[in-house]
Write a protein that holds these residues in place. Structure first.
Motif, PDB file in Angstrom:
ATOM      1  N   ALA A 188     -23.544   3.000 -21.633  1.00 25.10           N
ATOM      2  CA  ALA A 188     -24.671   3.901 -21.320  1.00 25.10           C
ATOM      3  C   ALA A 188     -24.227   4.949 -20.301  1.00 25.10           C
ATOM      4  O   ALA A 188     -23.282   5.704 -20.548  1.00 25.10           O
ATOM      5  CB  ALA A 188     -25.867   3.103 -20.843  1.00 25.10           C
TER       6      ALA A 188
ATOM      7  N   ASP B  56     -26.238  -3.529 -28.600  1.00 24.62           N
ATOM      8  CA  ASP B  56     -26.647  -2.317 -29.318  1.00 24.62           C
ATOM      9  C   ASP B  56     -25.527  -1.278 -29.234  1.00 24.62           C
ATOM     10  O   ASP B  56     -25.110  -0.892 -28.140  1.00 24.62           O
ATOM     11  CB  ASP B  56     -27.935  -1.768 -28.683  1.00 24.62           C
ATOM     12  CG  ASP B  56     -28.569  -0.675 -29.538  1.00 24.62           C
ATOM     13  OD1 ASP B  56     -27.869  -0.131 -30.416  1.00 24.62           O
ATOM     14  OD2 ASP B  56     -29.750  -0.364 -29.311  1.00 24.62           O
ATOM     15  N   THR B  57     -25.060  -0.827 -30.391  1.00 20.18           N
ATOM     16  CA  THR B  57     -23.966   0.153 -30.399  1.00 20.18           C
ATOM     17  C   THR B  57     -24.386   1.483 -29.777  1.00 20.18           C
ATOM     18  O   THR B  57     -23.529   2.277 -29.401  1.00 20.18           O
ATOM     19  CB  THR B  57     -23.472   0.395 -31.840  1.00 20.18           C
ATOM     20  OG1 THR B  57     -24.582   0.789 -32.661  1.00 20.18           O
ATOM     21  CG2 THR B  57     -22.864  -0.876 -32.425  1.00 20.18           C
ATOM     22  N   ASP B  58     -25.704   1.718 -29.674  1.00 20.60           N
ATOM     23  CA  ASP B  58     -26.175   2.950 -29.025  1.00 20.60           C
ATOM     24  C   ASP B  58     -25.826   2.984 -27.545  1.00 20.60           C
ATOM     25  O   ASP B  58     -25.882   4.048 -26.913  1.00 20.60           O
ATOM     26  CB  ASP B  58     -27.696   3.092 -29.193  1.00 20.60           C
ATOM     27  CG  ASP B  58     -28.088   3.416 -30.624  1.00 20.60           C
ATOM     28  OD1 ASP B  58     -27.204   3.862 -31.382  1.00 20.60           O
ATOM     29  OD2 ASP B  58     -29.261   3.206 -30.981  1.00 20.60           O
ATOM     30  N   MET B  59     -25.478   1.816 -26.996  1.00 23.21           N
ATOM     31  CA  MET B  59     -25.148   1.747 -25.566  1.00 23.21           C
ATOM     32  C   MET B  59     -23.706   2.172 -25.286  1.00 23.21           C
ATOM     33  O   MET B  59     -23.311   2.267 -24.127  1.00 23.21           O
ATOM     34  CB  MET B  59     -25.380   0.329 -25.038  1.00 23.21           C
ATOM     35  CG  MET B  59     -26.833  -0.143 -25.148  1.00 23.21           C
ATOM     36  SD  MET B  59     -28.002   0.957 -24.312  1.00 23.21           S
ATOM     37  CE  MET B  59     -27.611   0.608 -22.600  1.00 23.21           C
TER      38      MET B  59
ATOM     39  N   ARG C 292     -20.978   4.556 -24.464  1.00 24.20           N
ATOM     40  CA  ARG C 292     -21.039   5.869 -23.810  1.00 24.20           C
ATOM     41  C   ARG C 292     -20.530   6.958 -24.757  1.00 24.20           C
ATOM     42  O   ARG C 292     -19.514   6.783 -25.446  1.00 24.20           O
ATOM     43  CB  ARG C 292     -20.200   5.850 -22.524  1.00 24.20           C
ATOM     44  CG  ARG C 292     -20.310   7.117 -21.682  1.00 24.20           C
ATOM     45  CD  ARG C 292     -19.641   6.873 -20.329  1.00 24.20           C
ATOM     46  NE  ARG C 292     -19.495   8.088 -19.557  1.00 24.20           N
ATOM     47  CZ  ARG C 292     -20.464   8.645 -18.836  1.00 24.20           C
ATOM     48  NH1 ARG C 292     -21.665   8.079 -18.803  1.00 24.20           N
ATOM     49  NH2 ARG C 292     -20.249   9.748 -18.150  1.00 24.20           N
ATOM     50  N   HIS C 293     -21.245   8.057 -24.819  1.00 20.08           N
ATOM     51  CA  HIS C 293     -20.910   9.147 -25.733  1.00 20.08           C
ATOM     52  C   HIS C 293     -19.465   9.621 -25.532  1.00 20.08           C
ATOM     53  O   HIS C 293     -19.004   9.832 -24.409  1.00 20.08           O
ATOM     54  CB  HIS C 293     -21.868  10.323 -25.500  1.00 20.08           C
ATOM     55  CG  HIS C 293     -21.584  11.503 -26.385  1.00 20.08           C
ATOM     56  ND1 HIS C 293     -21.786  11.472 -27.750  1.00 20.08           N
ATOM     57  CD2 HIS C 293     -21.078  12.746 -26.091  1.00 20.08           C
ATOM     58  CE1 HIS C 293     -21.429  12.637 -28.263  1.00 20.08           C
ATOM     59  NE2 HIS C 293     -21.014  13.429 -27.288  1.00 20.08           N
TER      60      HIS C 293
ATOM     61  N   HIS D  84     -18.306   0.631 -32.475  1.00 21.77           N
ATOM     62  CA  HIS D  84     -19.277   1.145 -33.440  1.00 21.77           C
ATOM     63  C   HIS D  84     -19.336   0.267 -34.689  1.00 21.77           C
ATOM     64  O   HIS D  84     -20.332   0.273 -35.406  1.00 21.77           O
ATOM     65  CB  HIS D  84     -18.928   2.585 -33.819  1.00 21.77           C
ATOM     66  CG  HIS D  84     -19.082   3.553 -32.675  1.00 21.77           C
ATOM     67  ND1 HIS D  84     -20.313   3.942 -32.205  1.00 21.77           N
ATOM     68  CD2 HIS D  84     -18.149   4.179 -31.891  1.00 21.77           C
ATOM     69  CE1 HIS D  84     -20.147   4.788 -31.187  1.00 21.77           C
ATOM     70  NE2 HIS D  84     -18.847   4.940 -30.981  1.00 21.77           N
TER      71      HIS D  84
ATOM     72  N   SER E  14     -19.390  -6.057 -32.447  1.00 19.21           N
ATOM     73  CA  SER E  14     -19.039  -6.527 -31.102  1.00 19.21           C
ATOM     74  C   SER E  14     -18.188  -7.791 -31.182  1.00 19.21           C
ATOM     75  O   SER E  14     -18.185  -8.496 -32.188  1.00 19.21           O
ATOM     76  CB  SER E  14     -20.300  -6.807 -30.289  1.00 19.21           C
ATOM     77  OG  SER E  14     -20.954  -7.966 -30.757  1.00 19.21           O
TER      78      SER E  14
END
Length: 568
Positions: free
Chosen positions: A11, A51-54, A56-57, A99, A102
């Motif tokens: 994140a 959650d893969t949305d976590m 970091r970009h 992505h 895990s």
């Protein structure tokens, strides 16, 4: 206890490492700074959903790792031993999110997420921001009472009996279902068995039938060929026998003159013997050739019958034999179903008696522990600013006409959790009768009830670590101070890591961390810092007065810390 936590690319966190100490570890910071992200990373380490949305970009994976001192926790070491994980007094739990999914590790050994969760449940109790709302749902109340050792042992015994009972019940249900299905198809099965039994479907019989058909179908041709051979061999002026005799005599004479003809003379003698035997066999065979058109017609009808059955049943003759045996077994089973069902029903009845006994023991354990919990909760809630609190644990059997067992003369429904339901009732005002929690408790009261339950559970279950993410929701002032005192007292039994927005709770910390969010090279990042005494004073003062820290707020913060630490 959790010795340290490392988070990378999770994140808002690019890279963060923090060391925790025994006692009460408090995290404070502005809303949105990332405090709950840190707790979220801990939650992930303990085996919760990743959650893969976590991630970091701009990065490929997120990593969260916790170093825990487990001491002599035999239950944890037993799990690690089963998983072939090397261990000591310190273990490392790590979770990586990519992505594509895990992975989980314990001491660098890959493990199943379920194993990570199992270890985490034994070491850490993590209370999220909204977990206190679970108390408002009665179906969650049994989970609280079942966590106490005495009830847990009774529940474990019950669960084993329930598992065996459920297996037998399924077996009985399946047998009865098969009986119903078989009864519905019994006439069909009888007809099919009779039809297949009448047909000659054995492999050897079919092969013999086909061989006999081949002979009968070719009898005329066989007779003609045999007659021709016999005639060539013995009839006429130049029969095959006479030609062979002439050749044998000539070769014999030539061999006496020229040795090279000796071999051919011997080979012709051998051939002559074979031909003579062939001629005699052919003559005998011709005499035994059967001309039987009616038998041939019968065999053809029998073959047509086999072909018809193969087409009708969609099976080869060999498969029809197997199916015929299955029909025979089913017909035999139909005759013995009553006996089998009766025998299995006796086993089920015996098992249900065991289940009723185990259910009653679990019921009594819950009632006994509920009474103890009620008294302890009243004391804990009094210390948390609810002086006239009354807390009751109701344990009642769940009656149902479809129930498996009969208890106290009533059909009782059973599940994996037992045959009863647990409900908490509370009164927070003097003279009021306890009512269902959802009807009586405010948000602040629910938070205190949850903290009281957690405090009792920590002492009963000897949990080494407790994590609270804003358990102080809905409280302030003197109540917040009492909650802080309770958490500090509880931290003598186990390590506590807590997020709070209350100055009165932050002031109770043994170790105070500030979580900040700021921009760094066009990216927003979260950092955490252990505060010294002066920094603690300013942090608590900012909670009291807001962004503009006043001298009065600083004085109040200093006084609060001095009071707790016992310094002048």
């Amino acid at each position: 206890m959790i010795q340290s936590l490392y988070i990378k690319d999770f994140a808002l966190i690019d890279e963060l490492e923090v060391s925790f100490a025994p006692g009460l570890n408090i995290l404070t910071g502005q809303t949105g700074a990332g405090k709950s992200i840190i707790i979220g990373a801990l939650n992930m380490i303990l085996g919760e959903r990743a959650d893969t949305d976590m991630i970091r970009h701009g990065t490929q994976k997120a990593v969260a790792e916790a170093v825990l001192n487990v001491g002599d926790a035999d239950s944890v070491k037993s799990i690690l031993r089963e998983q072939a994980v090397d261990f000591g007094r310190v273990i490392i739990l790590r979770r990586e999110i990519r992505h594509s999914g895990s992975r989980a590790f314990i001491n660098d050994t890959p493990v199943n997420i379920a194993v990570l969760r199992q270890v985490g449940d034994l070491l850490v109790d993590l209370h999220g921001q909204h977990d206190h709302q679970l108390l408002l749902k009665e179906e969650n109340h049994h989970k609280v009472i079942d966590g106490f050792p005495n009830v847990l042992r009774a529940l474990s015994s019950y669960s084993a009996v329930y598992k065996d009972t459920s297996s037998l019940m399924k077996e009985l249900s399946s047998l009865k279902k098969r009986e119903r299905e078989l009864q519905e198809k019994l006439e069909l099965y009888r007809f099919q068995y009779k039809e297949l039994e009448a047909a000659e479907l054995d492999k050897e019989e079919i092969e013999a039938m086909e061989a006999e058909m081949k002979l009968l179908d070719n009898a005329e041709d066989l007779d003609q060929k045999a007659a021709m051979i016999t005639e060539v061999g013995s009839n006429g002026e130049a029969s095959l026998t006479e030609i062979l005799d002439t050749l044998k005599s000539a070769l014999s004479d030539m061999a006496r003159i020229e040795q090279e003809f000796e071999t051919y003379s011997q080979e012709l003698n051998t051939a002559a013997i074979s031909i003579q035997e062939m001629l005699r066999f052919t003559e005998r065979y011709r005499g035994n050739i059967e001309f039987n058109p009616s038998r041939l017609d019968h065999l053809r009808q029998q073959q047509a019958s086999v072909n018809r059955l193969e087409k009708k049943y969609g099976r080869t003759a060999e498969q029809l034999n197997v199916y015929r045996e299955e029909l025979r077994e089913n017909l035999g089973l139909a005759e013995n179903f009553d006996l089998e069902i009766e025998q299995l029903q006796k086993k089920v009845d015996t098992q249900l008696d065991k289940l009723a006994t185990a259910a009653a023991e679990l019921h009594e354990a819950r009632i006994k522990e509920g009474k103890i919990l009620s008294g302890r909760m009243a004391q804990e809630l009094q210390g948390l600013g609810i002086p006239h609190a009354s807390f009751e644990v109701a344990v009642n059997y769940v009656t149902s006409e479809k129930g498996w067992v009969t208890i106290d003369g009533k059909k009782t429904a059973c599940t994996e959790q037992g045959c009863d339901e647990v409900a908490f009732f509370i009164s927070t005002n003097k003279g009021e009768q306890p009512k269902a929690m959802i009807k009586i408790a405010s948000g602040g009261e629910i938070s205190r009830v949850m903290l009281a339950l957690k405090s009792i559970a920590a002492m009963e279950q000897h949990l080494p670590v407790m994590i609270f993410d804003e358990i102080d929701t809905g409280i302030s002032g003197a109540v917040a101070e009492r909650v802080g005192e309770t958490m500090r007292s509880l931290s003598e039994q186990c390590q506590i890591i807590a997020i709070t927005h209350q100055a009165q709770i932050a002031g109770q910390a043994h170790n105070h961390f500030s979580v900040e969010k700021y921009e760094e090279t066009d990216r927003t990042v979260t950092h955490i810092k252990l505060l010294n005494r002066d920094e603690r004073v300013r942090e608590i003062a900012s909670i009291i007065s807001g962004a503009e820290v006043s001298e009065h707020a600083l004085a109040s913060a200093r006084e609060m810390i001095n009071k707790i630490s016992g310094e002048p």
